[in-house]
Every structure is written in structure tokens, then in C-alpha cells.
Motif scaffolding. Structure first.
Motif, PDB file in Angstrom:
ATOM      1  N   GLN A 140       0.842  -1.191   0.000  1.00  0.00           N
ATOM      2  CA  GLN A 140       0.000   0.000   0.000  1.00  0.00           C
ATOM      3  C   GLN A 140       0.881   1.247   0.000  1.00  0.00           C
ATOM      4  N   ALA A 141       0.440   2.269  -0.718  1.00  0.00           N
ATOM      5  CA  ALA A 141       1.181   3.535  -0.730  1.00  0.00           C
ATOM      6  C   ALA A 141       1.123   4.201   0.638  1.00  0.00           C
ATOM      7  N   ASN A 142      -0.018   4.059   1.324  1.00  0.00           N
ATOM      8  CA  ASN A 142      -0.198   4.622   2.654  1.00  0.00           C
ATOM      9  C   ASN A 142      -0.239   3.459   3.645  1.00  0.00           C
ATOM     10  N   LYS A 143       0.725   3.408   4.537  1.00  0.00           N
ATOM     11  CA  LYS A 143       0.845   2.281   5.478  1.00  0.00           C
ATOM     12  C   LYS A 143      -0.363   2.134   6.403  1.00  0.00           C
ATOM     13  N   LYS A 144      -1.182   3.180   6.530  1.00  0.00           N
ATOM     14  CA  LYS A 144      -2.344   3.125   7.414  1.00  0.00           C
ATOM     15  C   LYS A 144      -3.544   2.442   6.759  1.00  0.00           C
ATOM     16  N   GLU A 145      -3.494   2.276   5.439  1.00  0.00           N
ATOM     17  CA  GLU A 145      -4.606   1.653   4.732  1.00  0.00           C
ATOM     18  C   GLU A 145      -4.529   0.132   4.826  1.00  0.00           C
ATOM     19  N   ARG A 146      -5.679  -0.497   4.700  1.00  0.00           N
ATOM     20  CA  ARG A 146      -5.745  -1.956   4.667  1.00  0.00           C
ATOM     21  C   ARG A 146      -5.063  -2.461   3.391  1.00  0.00           C
ATOM     22  N   VAL A 147      -4.278  -3.506   3.530  1.00  0.00           N
ATOM     23  CA  VAL A 147      -3.595  -4.081   2.372  1.00  0.00           C
ATOM     24  C   VAL A 147      -4.617  -4.821   1.513  1.00  0.00           C
ATOM     25  N   VAL A 148      -4.637  -4.502   0.244  1.00  0.00           N
ATOM     26  CA  VAL A 148      -5.532  -5.156  -0.701  1.00  0.00           C
ATOM     27  C   VAL A 148      -4.843  -6.428  -1.187  1.00  0.00           C
ATOM     28  N   SER A 149      -5.558  -7.533  -1.173  1.00  0.00           N
ATOM     29  CA  SER A 149      -4.956  -8.805  -1.592  1.00  0.00           C
ATOM     30  C   SER A 149      -4.923  -8.906  -3.116  1.00  0.00           C
ATOM     31  N   PRO A 150      -4.001  -9.700  -3.651  1.00  0.00           N
ATOM     32  CA  PRO A 150      -3.986  -9.925  -5.093  1.00  0.00           C
ATOM     33  C   PRO A 150      -5.321 -10.465  -5.614  1.00  0.00           C
ATOM     34  N   GLY A 151      -5.964 -11.354  -4.851  1.00  0.00           N
ATOM     35  CA  GLY A 151      -7.261 -11.884  -5.267  1.00  0.00           C
ATOM     36  C   GLY A 151      -8.309 -10.788  -5.436  1.00  0.00           C
ATOM     37  N   GLU A 152      -8.307  -9.811  -4.512  1.00  0.00           N
ATOM     38  CA  GLU A 152      -9.239  -8.692  -4.626  1.00  0.00           C
ATOM     39  C   GLU A 152      -8.945  -7.853  -5.864  1.00  0.00           C
ATOM     40  N   LEU A 153      -7.664  -7.651  -6.154  1.00  0.00           N
ATOM     41  CA  LEU A 153      -7.284  -6.873  -7.339  1.00  0.00           C
ATOM     42  C   LEU A 153      -7.723  -7.585  -8.614  1.00  0.00           C
ATOM     43  N   VAL A 154      -7.533  -8.898  -8.668  1.00  0.00           N
ATOM     44  CA  VAL A 154      -7.947  -9.674  -9.840  1.00  0.00           C
ATOM     45  C   VAL A 154      -9.458  -9.612  -9.991  1.00  0.00           C
ATOM     46  N   GLN A 155     -10.178  -9.688  -8.875  1.00  0.00           N
ATOM     47  CA  GLN A 155     -11.643  -9.609  -8.931  1.00  0.00           C
ATOM     48  C   GLN A 155     -12.097  -8.247  -9.458  1.00  0.00           C
ATOM     49  N   GLN A 156     -11.456  -7.186  -9.000  1.00  0.00           N
ATOM     50  CA  GLN A 156     -11.809  -5.854  -9.496  1.00  0.00           C
ATOM     51  C   GLN A 156     -11.486  -5.711 -10.981  1.00  0.00           C
ATOM     52  N   LEU A 157     -10.394  -6.317 -11.412  1.00  0.00           N
ATOM     53  CA  LEU A 157      -9.996  -6.237 -12.818  1.00  0.00           C
ATOM     54  C   LEU A 157     -10.966  -6.996 -13.712  1.00  0.00           C
ATOM     55  N   GLY A 159     -14.049  -8.413 -12.775  1.00  0.00           N
ATOM     56  CA  GLY A 159     -15.467  -8.260 -12.496  1.00  0.00           C
ATOM     57  C   GLY A 159     -16.074  -9.475 -11.813  1.00  0.00           C
ATOM     58  N   TRP A 160     -15.308 -10.514 -11.621  1.00  0.00           N
ATOM     59  CA  TRP A 160     -15.784 -11.686 -10.909  1.00  0.00           C
ATOM     60  C   TRP A 160     -14.637 -12.349 -10.161  1.00  0.00           C
ATOM     61  N   SER A 161     -15.000 -13.233  -9.247  1.00  0.00           N
ATOM     62  CA  SER A 161     -13.997 -13.903  -8.438  1.00  0.00           C
ATOM     63  C   SER A 161     -13.335 -15.016  -9.242  1.00  0.00           C
ATOM     64  N   ILE A 162     -12.023 -14.918  -9.383  1.00  0.00           N
ATOM     65  CA  ILE A 162     -11.258 -15.923 -10.123  1.00  0.00           C
ATOM     66  C   ILE A 162     -10.287 -16.588  -9.160  1.00  0.00           C
ATOM     67  N   GLN A 163     -10.278 -17.912  -9.158  1.00  0.00           N
ATOM     68  CA  GLN A 163      -9.312 -18.637  -8.357  1.00  0.00           C
ATOM     69  C   GLN A 163      -7.932 -18.533  -8.998  1.00  0.00           C
ATOM     70  N   SER A 164      -6.929 -18.484  -8.171  1.00  0.00           N
ATOM     71  CA  SER A 164      -5.563 -18.501  -8.670  1.00  0.00           C
ATOM     72  C   SER A 164      -5.294 -19.817  -9.384  1.00  0.00           C
ATOM     73  N   PRO A 165      -4.581 -19.769 -10.505  1.00  0.00           N
ATOM     74  CA  PRO A 165      -4.168 -21.037 -11.127  1.00  0.00           C
ATOM     75  C   PRO A 165      -3.336 -21.853 -10.131  1.00  0.00           C
ATOM     76  N   THR A 166      -3.323 -23.147 -10.303  1.00  0.00           N
ATOM     77  CA  THR A 166      -2.531 -24.024  -9.443  1.00  0.00           C
ATOM     78  C   THR A 166      -1.053 -23.745  -9.673  1.00  0.00           C
ATOM     79  N   LEU A 167      -0.334 -23.649  -8.565  1.00  0.00           N
ATOM     80  CA  LEU A 167       1.109 -23.408  -8.664  1.00  0.00           C
ATOM     81  C   LEU A 167       1.822 -24.599  -9.279  1.00  0.00           C
ATOM     82  N   PRO A 168       2.705 -24.352 -10.250  1.00  0.00           N
ATOM     83  CA  PRO A 168       3.560 -25.454 -10.719  1.00  0.00           C
ATOM     84  C   PRO A 168       4.423 -25.951  -9.555  1.00  0.00           C
ATOM     85  N   HIS A 169       4.770 -27.234  -9.568  1.00  0.00           N
ATOM     86  CA  HIS A 169       5.517 -27.839  -8.464  1.00  0.00           C
ATOM     87  C   HIS A 169       6.826 -27.114  -8.185  1.00  0.00           C
ATOM     88  N   ASP A 170       7.575 -26.761  -9.235  1.00  0.00           N
ATOM     89  CA  ASP A 170       8.862 -26.092  -9.023  1.00  0.00           C
ATOM     90  C   ASP A 170       8.682 -24.730  -8.367  1.00  0.00           C
TER      91      ASP A 170
END
Length: 189
Positions: A140-157, A159-170
Motif C-alpha cells: 500500500q502507498a499509505n501504510k495506514k490503509e488496509r492491504v488489498v490482496s492480489p485476489g481482490e485486485l484480480v476480482q476488481q480487474l 469483475g468476478w472472483s477468479i481462483q488462482s491457477p494451481t502453482l507449478p511444483h517447481d
């Protein structure tokens, strides 16, 4: 004041061409591509591209990725950005003077605090010269603000909730290594 004029000019060029044109937008989960040519200023004493230049080119590739996927706009709206918390480079073959390179950037996955990106240095025939993994932590640019999660950012981008792709093993193993390394550094204090 000292700063890298060439880096600043390249970033300005990327921002202006991508923001103004808006022609090259891509889906957030698609691969973003950027090309560059290895220049004399990129060379080291062994007459191939200096190792540090790979990470520099990755900066340009990530900036291009965040802008063309429109995630940069979403992050600015949320008063946040990303910072590199970890990076790993796997060199396979040297890049030579005046070689044309295609840098492919894609998001592999995300968790509660970071995006994990892969960047591949390739040529038009598809040969992979190097692979870079990065952990892009949301801050966050302002340390007093709540940290926005990557999942929330993807949802805002999207327009719907998207699950993260499965991590490759490596990548999963790489994340475990970074967690263990962080714990050791904390204990060393």
C-alpha cells in the motif's frame, strides 16, 4: 542527484506508448510479450549480456505486463503497487550482441499477499535462453490503509472472483525455499 537516464527514458516510453495507445491490452492470465535487442551497453567482459541486464529487462517486461493487462489501473485505484520480494534466474544460454530477444511475461499464480510471475527470454524460434521467477508483493502507498490482496485486485480487474491457477511444483518449492530463507534471516537478527 544520480539516476539511470536510459532506464528512466525506457520506462517513460513504455508508459506513454502503452497508456496512450491502449491497442495492446491482453487478458491478465495471457502472456505479455515485449521485444528488445542486446546492445553494446548490455555486454560484460565475456562479450555476452551482463547478468544484471536480465533483471533490468524483466523490469521493463513487468511494467509492460501490468499496464497492458490493465492491472496497473486497478492498483492505482486502490492506492497500491507491487514490489519484488524475491527473484530467481535460470540461465540456459548466453544472449549475444545485437541479438533480437522476445521477453514473455505471465502470471503463474497468486496468494494472499503476492503475485508470482514467470518471464522467459526467447527467440522467434521459441528457444528459451533464461527463465526468471519473481514474487511481486502487493504494498500500500499509505501504510495506514488496509492491504488489498492480489485476489481482490484480480476480482476488481475481471469483475468476478477468479481462483488462482494451481502453482507449478517447481514454483511451490521455490516459495518454500524463500519462506525458509526469510525465517533464517529473521532468526539471525
Amino acid at each position: 542527484m544520480f539516476f539511470d537516464v536510459n532506464w528512466s527514458l525506457r520506462v517513460t516510453w513504455i508508459v506513454l506508448t502503452k497508456v496512450v495507445s491502449r491497442k495492446s491490452n491482453h487478458n491478465f492470465l495471457d502472456v505479455s510479450e515485449a521485444t528488445f535487442t542486446v546492445l553494446p551497453s548490455d555486454m560484460d567482459l565475456n562479450l555476452h549480456m551482463n547478468n544484471a541486464r536480465y533483471l533490468r529487462e524483466c523490469d521493463f517486461g513487468r511494467i509492460n505486463f501490468w499496464i497492458t493487462s490493465d492491472m496497473m489501473r486497478v492498483m492505482r485505484k486502490n492506492n497500491c503497487g507491487v514490489t519484488i520480494a524475491a527473484a530467481s534466474v535460470r540461465y540456459r544460454r548466453s544472449l549475444e550482441l545485437f541479438q533480437k530477444v522476445l521477453l514473455k511475461t505471465r502470471v503463474l499464480a497468486w496468494d494472499e499477499s503476492a503475485f508470482y510471475l514467470e518471464q522467459r527470454f526467447t527467440t522467434e524460434d521459441g528457444f528459451v535462453y533464461a527463465v526468471v521467477l519473481t514474487k511481486n508483493t502487493v504494498v500500500q502507498a499509505n501504510k495506514k490503509e488496509r492491504v488489498v490482496s492480489p485476489g481482490e485486485l484480480v476480482q476488481q480487474l475481471s469483475g468476478w472472483s477468479i481462483q488462482s491457477p494451481t502453482l507449478p511444483h517447481d514454483v511451490h518449492l521455490w516459495i518454500q525455499y524463500n519462506s525458509a530463507s526469510s525465517a533464517m534471516m529473521k532468526n539471525a537478527l
